[in-house]
Scaffold this active site. Sequence first.
Site, mmCIF file in Angstrom:
data_model
loop_
_atom_site.group_PDB
_atom_site.id
_atom_site.type_symbol
_atom_site.label_atom_id
_atom_site.label_comp_id
_atom_site.label_asym_id
_atom_site.label_seq_id
_atom_site.Cartn_x
_atom_site.Cartn_y
_atom_site.Cartn_z
ATOM 1 N N ARG A 109 0.872 -1.133 -0.187
ATOM 2 C CA ARG A 109 0.077 -0.055 0.158
ATOM 3 C C ARG A 109 1.004 1.296 -0.027
ATOM 4 O O ARG A 109 1.394 1.693 1.078
ATOM 5 C CB ARG A 109 -0.914 0.105 1.273
ATOM 6 C CG ARG A 109 -1.823 0.949 1.171
ATOM 7 C CD ARG A 109 -2.579 1.189 2.565
ATOM 8 N NE ARG A 109 -1.700 1.937 3.591
ATOM 9 C CZ ARG A 109 -1.652 1.576 4.945
ATOM 10 N NH1 ARG A 109 -2.255 0.728 5.430
ATOM 11 N NH2 ARG A 109 -0.802 2.624 5.538
ATOM 12 N N HIS A 134 -3.560 4.257 4.721
ATOM 13 C CA HIS A 134 -4.858 3.549 4.785
ATOM 14 C C HIS A 134 -6.152 3.859 4.216
ATOM 15 O O HIS A 134 -6.835 3.468 3.399
ATOM 16 C CB HIS A 134 -5.091 2.994 6.262
ATOM 17 C CG HIS A 134 -6.338 2.135 6.354
ATOM 18 N ND1 HIS A 134 -6.533 0.878 5.806
ATOM 19 C CD2 HIS A 134 -7.531 2.253 7.016
ATOM 20 C CE1 HIS A 134 -7.597 0.356 6.095
ATOM 21 N NE2 HIS A 134 -8.074 1.179 6.827
ATOM 22 N N TYR A 153 4.464 5.605 11.305
ATOM 23 C CA TYR A 153 4.534 4.129 11.507
ATOM 24 C C TYR A 153 5.274 3.430 10.431
ATOM 25 O O TYR A 153 5.781 2.312 10.717
ATOM 26 C CB TYR A 153 3.174 3.440 11.938
ATOM 27 C CG TYR A 153 2.362 3.238 10.657
ATOM 28 C CD1 TYR A 153 2.259 2.744 9.552
ATOM 29 C CD2 TYR A 153 1.064 4.408 10.852
ATOM 30 C CE1 TYR A 153 1.065 2.664 8.763
ATOM 31 C CE2 TYR A 153 0.174 4.429 10.038
ATOM 32 C CZ TYR A 153 0.278 3.667 8.802
ATOM 33 O OH TYR A 153 -0.766 3.543 7.827
#
Length: 400
Positions: free
Chosen positions: A295, A299, A308
């Site tokens: 990805r 998100h 992160y």
Amino acid sequence: MTVESTAARKPRRSSGTKRAAGAASAAKAAAAAAAAAEPQLVQLLTPEGDRVSAADHPENAEFMAFVEDITGDDLRGLYRDMVLTRRFDGEATALQRQGELGLWASLLGQEAAQIGSARALNDEDYVFPTYREHGVAWCRGVDPTNLLGMFRGVNHGGWDPTLNNFHLYTIVIGSQTLHATGYAMGVAKDGADSAVIAYFGDGASSQGDVAEAFTFGAVYNAPVVFFCQNNQWAISEPTERQMRVPLYQRAQGFGFPGVRVDGNDVLACLAVTRWALDRARRGEGPTLVEAFTYRMGAHTTSDDPTKYRRDEEREAWEAKDPILRLKTHLLASGAADEAFFEELETESEALGKHVREVVRAMPDPDTMAIFENVYADGHALVDEERAQFAAYLASFEGGE
């Protein structure tokens, strides 16, 4: 006796430390063993854009047979699908940032997994998506602006699932796998020559719904393909925090095959999905396909992946970009020239303009429409709620 007495006099934390150290060593050994056992991806087009030969990779020969019929026109079509899907996705992200959409879940980086698998489907096959399958929707002929209507809050999906055999987006994580399995069980009972595919992510694979779908799919030999786009992150949770074995191996415990495919290789995704669908149509039951991809974006637009993820990780995956990979191959093989890419760029610009214009012109929905289509027939409770809400709106000046 001396040894026992000496051990007894040692502080308890020393014993605990040894046990912890032993456990840590065992965990490291297990992780190392798992890494060593990691299978090779089914890959037909390398990141450098080279076709993989059966002579060099005989283990992929079975899958190569499913793309032997692919022509230069087909390759250009796959490339066009990916480029226009990415352009649409980029426009949607920009529109959300401008306040035109409430939220958007980007597919950036997952174009090959979606386009390759979707182009493997027959018209009669049925698709159960999550909320990120914009490329699959494109291939099924769903107007992309309908997808935006849902994220703008002016409809609940905006398309008739029966027209394209493409179900409405599912926001609840993993539940669509149950819907797909039940539908596939019905298909089998009807004796139809078609298959069902369910899309979900690596995070959803930890949901009980998915395990239940695997169980029913296996026991009832349902003609369903479970297509997992393993994009490495379940929002901010990496795959190593979700599973101890490669995801595709979970299928073994349920009694059906699993395959890991290079999710950035559109040809491999096409071939493996064709293979899995062919199994389903022949009555051989379900298959789990793990498309190993990444990805590239957040998100959703409410997420900040820089909190992160390391930049180095993204940069490593950018080198495996599915669109760049196929473009390199098209140019090297002579299947496309610069005129093709220029023409596609013009088409991409037109799509972007169209999307912007349509979204901004979308009318607000009828306030009372929320009560429509709740049930197939009338329902007393819905009628009561409709009347109460109408009275509430009427209490304001002008009845609005």
